[in-house]
Motif scaffolding. Structure first.
Motif, PDB file in Angstrom:
ATOM      1  N   ARG A 193       0.832  -1.208   0.000  1.00  0.00           N
ATOM      2  CA  ARG A 193       0.000   0.000   0.000  1.00  0.00           C
ATOM      3  C   ARG A 193       0.861   1.251   0.000  1.00  0.00           C
ATOM      4  NH1 ARG A 193      -2.333   1.106   4.410  1.00  0.00           N
ATOM      5  NH2 ARG A 193      -0.857  -0.131   5.634  1.00  0.00           N
ATOM      6  N   LEU A 194       1.912   1.239   0.810  1.00  0.00           N
ATOM      7  CA  LEU A 194       2.769   2.412   0.915  1.00  0.00           C
ATOM      8  C   LEU A 194       3.622   2.595  -0.335  1.00  0.00           C
ATOM      9  CD1 LEU A 194       3.922   2.114   4.648  1.00  0.00           C
ATOM     10  CD2 LEU A 194       1.894   3.228   3.691  1.00  0.00           C
ATOM     11  N   VAL A 195       4.133   1.494  -0.868  1.00  0.00           N
ATOM     12  CA  VAL A 195       4.930   1.587  -2.099  1.00  0.00           C
ATOM     13  C   VAL A 195       4.080   2.171  -3.224  1.00  0.00           C
ATOM     14  CG1 VAL A 195       6.164   0.280  -3.869  1.00  0.00           C
ATOM     15  CG2 VAL A 195       6.477  -0.300  -1.451  1.00  0.00           C
ATOM     16  N   ALA A 196       2.862   1.659  -3.380  1.00  0.00           N
ATOM     17  CA  ALA A 196       1.977   2.167  -4.439  1.00  0.00           C
ATOM     18  C   ALA A 196       1.648   3.636  -4.215  1.00  0.00           C
ATOM     19  CB  ALA A 196       0.701   1.327  -4.488  1.00  0.00           C
ATOM     20  N   ALA A 197       1.380   4.007  -2.969  1.00  0.00           N
ATOM     21  CA  ALA A 197       1.052   5.406  -2.672  1.00  0.00           C
ATOM     22  C   ALA A 197       2.207   6.324  -3.033  1.00  0.00           C
ATOM     23  CB  ALA A 197       0.707   5.547  -1.192  1.00  0.00           C
ATOM     24  N   ASP A 198       3.433   5.884  -2.772  1.00  0.00           N
ATOM     25  CA  ASP A 198       4.591   6.725  -3.073  1.00  0.00           C
ATOM     26  C   ASP A 198       4.820   6.835  -4.576  1.00  0.00           C
ATOM     27  OD1 ASP A 198       4.817   7.024  -0.388  1.00  0.00           O
ATOM     28  OD2 ASP A 198       6.566   5.737  -0.142  1.00  0.00           O
ATOM     29  N   LEU A 199       4.606   5.739  -5.306  1.00  0.00           N
ATOM     30  CA  LEU A 199       4.717   5.803  -6.762  1.00  0.00           C
ATOM     31  C   LEU A 199       3.676   6.775  -7.327  1.00  0.00           C
ATOM     32  CD1 LEU A 199       5.225   2.009  -7.608  1.00  0.00           C
ATOM     33  CD2 LEU A 199       6.982   3.793  -7.564  1.00  0.00           C
TER      34      LEU A 199
ATOM     35  N   GLU B 198       5.950 -11.479  -5.309  1.00  0.00           N
ATOM     36  CA  GLU B 198       4.656 -11.332  -4.655  1.00  0.00           C
ATOM     37  C   GLU B 198       4.385  -9.872  -4.296  1.00  0.00           C
ATOM     38  OE1 GLU B 198       7.705 -12.403  -1.475  1.00  0.00           O
ATOM     39  OE2 GLU B 198       7.285 -12.924  -3.576  1.00  0.00           O
ATOM     40  N   LEU B 199       5.418  -9.143  -3.907  1.00  0.00           N
ATOM     41  CA  LEU B 199       5.243  -7.715  -3.635  1.00  0.00           C
ATOM     42  C   LEU B 199       4.901  -6.980  -4.925  1.00  0.00           C
ATOM     43  CD1 LEU B 199       5.525  -5.217  -1.693  1.00  0.00           C
ATOM     44  CD2 LEU B 199       7.865  -5.016  -2.560  1.00  0.00           C
ATOM     45  N   ALA B 200       5.579  -7.320  -6.013  1.00  0.00           N
ATOM     46  CA  ALA B 200       5.313  -6.671  -7.294  1.00  0.00           C
ATOM     47  C   ALA B 200       3.842  -6.821  -7.680  1.00  0.00           C
ATOM     48  CB  ALA B 200       6.212  -7.258  -8.374  1.00  0.00           C
ATOM     49  N   ARG B 201       3.307  -8.023  -7.520  1.00  0.00           N
ATOM     50  CA  ARG B 201       1.894  -8.249  -7.867  1.00  0.00           C
ATOM     51  C   ARG B 201       0.971  -7.442  -6.955  1.00  0.00           C
ATOM     52  NH1 ARG B 201       4.030 -13.505  -8.719  1.00  0.00           N
ATOM     53  NH2 ARG B 201       3.530 -14.139  -6.570  1.00  0.00           N
ATOM     54  N   ALA B 202       1.309  -7.397  -5.680  1.00  0.00           N
ATOM     55  CA  ALA B 202       0.477  -6.648  -4.737  1.00  0.00           C
ATOM     56  C   ALA B 202       0.516  -5.156  -5.032  1.00  0.00           C
ATOM     57  CB  ALA B 202       0.947  -6.930  -3.310  1.00  0.00           C
ATOM     58  N   VAL B 203       1.674  -4.638  -5.454  1.00  0.00           N
ATOM     59  CA  VAL B 203       1.795  -3.215  -5.776  1.00  0.00           C
ATOM     60  C   VAL B 203       0.960  -2.876  -7.010  1.00  0.00           C
ATOM     61  CG1 VAL B 203       3.386  -1.432  -6.602  1.00  0.00           C
ATOM     62  CG2 VAL B 203       4.023  -2.863  -4.651  1.00  0.00           C
ATOM     63  N   VAL B 204       0.958  -3.744  -8.020  1.00  0.00           N
ATOM     64  CA  VAL B 204       0.127  -3.508  -9.206  1.00  0.00           C
ATOM     65  C   VAL B 204      -1.342  -3.428  -8.806  1.00  0.00           C
ATOM     66  CG1 VAL B 204      -0.666  -4.481 -11.394  1.00  0.00           C
ATOM     67  CG2 VAL B 204       1.758  -4.543 -10.825  1.00  0.00           C
ATOM     68  N   ALA B 205      -1.784  -4.349  -7.963  1.00  0.00           N
ATOM     69  CA  ALA B 205      -3.177  -4.331  -7.514  1.00  0.00           C
ATOM     70  C   ALA B 205      -3.488  -3.060  -6.728  1.00  0.00           C
ATOM     71  CB  ALA B 205      -3.452  -5.569  -6.655  1.00  0.00           C
ATOM     72  N   GLU B 206      -2.552  -2.628  -5.892  1.00  0.00           N
ATOM     73  CA  GLU B 206      -2.752  -1.410  -5.106  1.00  0.00           C
ATOM     74  C   GLU B 206      -2.784  -0.167  -6.009  1.00  0.00           C
ATOM     75  OE1 GLU B 206      -3.391  -0.397  -2.029  1.00  0.00           O
ATOM     76  OE2 GLU B 206      -3.737  -2.451  -1.395  1.00  0.00           O
ATOM     77  N   LEU B 207      -1.949  -0.155  -7.012  1.00  0.00           N
ATOM     78  CA  LEU B 207      -1.959   0.981  -7.943  1.00  0.00           C
ATOM     79  C   LEU B 207      -3.330   1.105  -8.603  1.00  0.00           C
ATOM     80  CD1 LEU B 207       1.554   0.693  -9.650  1.00  0.00           C
ATOM     81  CD2 LEU B 207       0.775   2.538  -8.170  1.00  0.00           C
ATOM     82  N   GLU B 208      -3.885  -0.016  -9.042  1.00  0.00           N
ATOM     83  CA  GLU B 208      -5.215   0.015  -9.663  1.00  0.00           C
ATOM     84  C   GLU B 208      -6.262   0.508  -8.673  1.00  0.00           C
ATOM     85  OE1 GLU B 208      -6.252  -0.213 -12.544  1.00  0.00           O
ATOM     86  OE2 GLU B 208      -4.914  -1.456 -13.761  1.00  0.00           O
TER      87      GLU B 208
END
Length: 434
Positions: free
Chosen positions: A254-260, A280-290
């Motif tokens: 969630r935090l990585v996506a928010a910062d991007l 697994e983090l990469a996949r979770a970040v893509v989902a969070e970005l969406e």
């Protein structure tokens, strides 16, 4: 959605990594001719050219290019209380951090009667450019003006584009920030024309040519800086903002996506890059970005940035590989969201500003960290630094030799001047002993 580059199992060299780095397609040379023409127009016609350019590019003809100091005072009084408090705290923090950037004068004895002194002199005048297009960056007023003041610059002028929404005036928050800092020479002018006005002066406006131009801007501002470089000093040719996050499996998606997203909302050409050894983090970040895009005010702008060639999720084998990729990229902003951020920091060489741990986001540096947010982009962090008080200072060497000190090196000067077939150099020393 954002592309994925899988570098697992590969061991690319630095040149190979540089070729793989996602970059925005920004060619300053394409804007150089246009910028040069606008600068020449300001040089020839002064205020009239600035007014015409404002009408053409900003959609409004300001009532006056030079802002009345009374309007600056009124803007200070009109600042929202929360915004004013935040600006004042940013000023305090950046001032404290900038003071640590002023080098000390030093004296180096080289022998009896032989001394070289190192002193630092501020430039005489600075022109600060503050954009007002997609965002009115009042924080950039702080980041440019405070280090100049700490360095001891006497004359600071500020330019920002006139705003159609405010009847051709400079954005009131930018004016208010200038007023809080005591800057009363503010001009409603933007783009390449403003850079030309700083470089060559506009006598009718009481604007003398400055010694140094600083501040971010679009491709035309960057091109204008390139055109006037040599006539004046410049800080850098700033490009679109960049964030690179190195994160491991323990990072919060969630935090990585928010910062991007925080950087992607700046501009369609903004770069947002995640480098991780955790698929697994990469996949979770893509989902969070969406998910988070839907709640972002500038969602279309941010989506364009994330979908662009300049943004990516990069999969690597381990954190040392992530650090090598980051160094090849040399990001403007680098976040280290790993289990051992200090250990990861030890692997990093090239970055504009580095943010350690999950509670040190880039947004902190944009506003209230105390660090400066004017940073090198486009890989320039390999050889240049962010804006600091030192950027407004010139080192000067003062040589102080007495007769005995000169006598001690007389023969060496004679030998070298003769060897270089410049005997008058040696003669100038020998005559002091006739």
């Amino acid at each position: 959605m954002i592309q994925t580059l899988d570098l697992r199992g590969a061991r690319p060299g630095r040149a190979d990594l540089a070729a793989l780095v996602p970059r925005a397609q920004v060619d300053v040379t394409t804007a150089t001719d246009a910028a040069a023409a606008l600068i020449a127009d300001v040089r020839d016609r002064g205020e009239a050219a600035l007014l015409d350019q404002a009408e053409r590019f900003d959609g409004v003809r300001p009532p006056a290019v030079r802002v009345d100091p009374a309007a600056i005072d009124a803007a200070v009084e009109g600042l929202d209380a929360g915004v004013r408090a935040a600006l004042e705290e940013a000023i305090r923090r950046v001032r404290l951090a900038s003071r640590a950037q002023v080098p000390s004068a030093t004296v180096t004895p080289l022998g009896d009667g032989a001394v070289v002194e190192q002193r630092w002199q501020p430039v005489g005048s600075v022109g600060v450019y503050v954009p007002g297009g997609k965002a009115a960056l009042a924080s950039s007023v702080v980041m440019n003006v405070v280090p100049a003041q700490v360095a001891g610059v006497d004359a600071i002028a500020l330019a920002s584009p006139p705003q159609a929404a405010f009847g051709g005036a400079v954005h009131p928050t930018i004016l208010g920030a200038a007023g809080l800092l005591g800057v009363d020479r503010v001009f409603a002018m933007g783009g390449a024309g403003a850079i030309g006005a700083f470089a060559y002066g506009v006598p009718a406006l009481g604007l003398e040519p400055v010694d140094l131009v600083t501040g971010p801007g679009n491709v035309f501002v960057a091109a204008a800086k390139r055109v006037v470089r040599g006539v004046v000093g410049i800080d850098a040719e700033a490009g679109p903002t960049e964030i690179l996050v190195i994160a491991d499996a323990g990072a919060d998606a969630r935090l990585v996506a928010a910062d991007l997203l925080s950087q992607a909302e700046h501009d369609e050409l903004a770069s947002a890059v995640l480098v991780t050894d955790a698929p697994e983090l990469a996949r979770a970040v893509v989902a969070e970005l969406e998910r988070q895009l839907g709640a972002t005010v500038h969602r279309e702008r941010a989506r364009t940035a994330l979908d662009g060639r300049q943004s990516a999720i990069v999969l690597v084998d381990d954190i040392p590989s992530a650090a090598r990729f980051s160094d090849a990229y040399a990001p403007e902003h680098l976040e280290l969201q790993t289990a051992d951020p200090d250990g990861t920091l030890a692997l990093i060489h090239d970055a504009g500003a580095i943010f350690l741990g999950a509670t040190s986001p880039v947004s902190l540096g944009d506003y209230l960290a105390g660090s400066n947010h004017v940073l090198p982009t486009g890989g320039q962090a390999r050889f240049s630094a962010g804006l600091s008080a030192a950027a407004f200072l010139r080192p000067q060497q003062v040589i102080r030799y007495d007769r005995a000190g000169l006598a001690a090196v007389r023969r060496g000067i004679r030998a070298l001047s003769d060897a270089e077939q410049l005997p008058a150099h040696g003669d100038a020393v020998d005559r002091r002993f006739d």
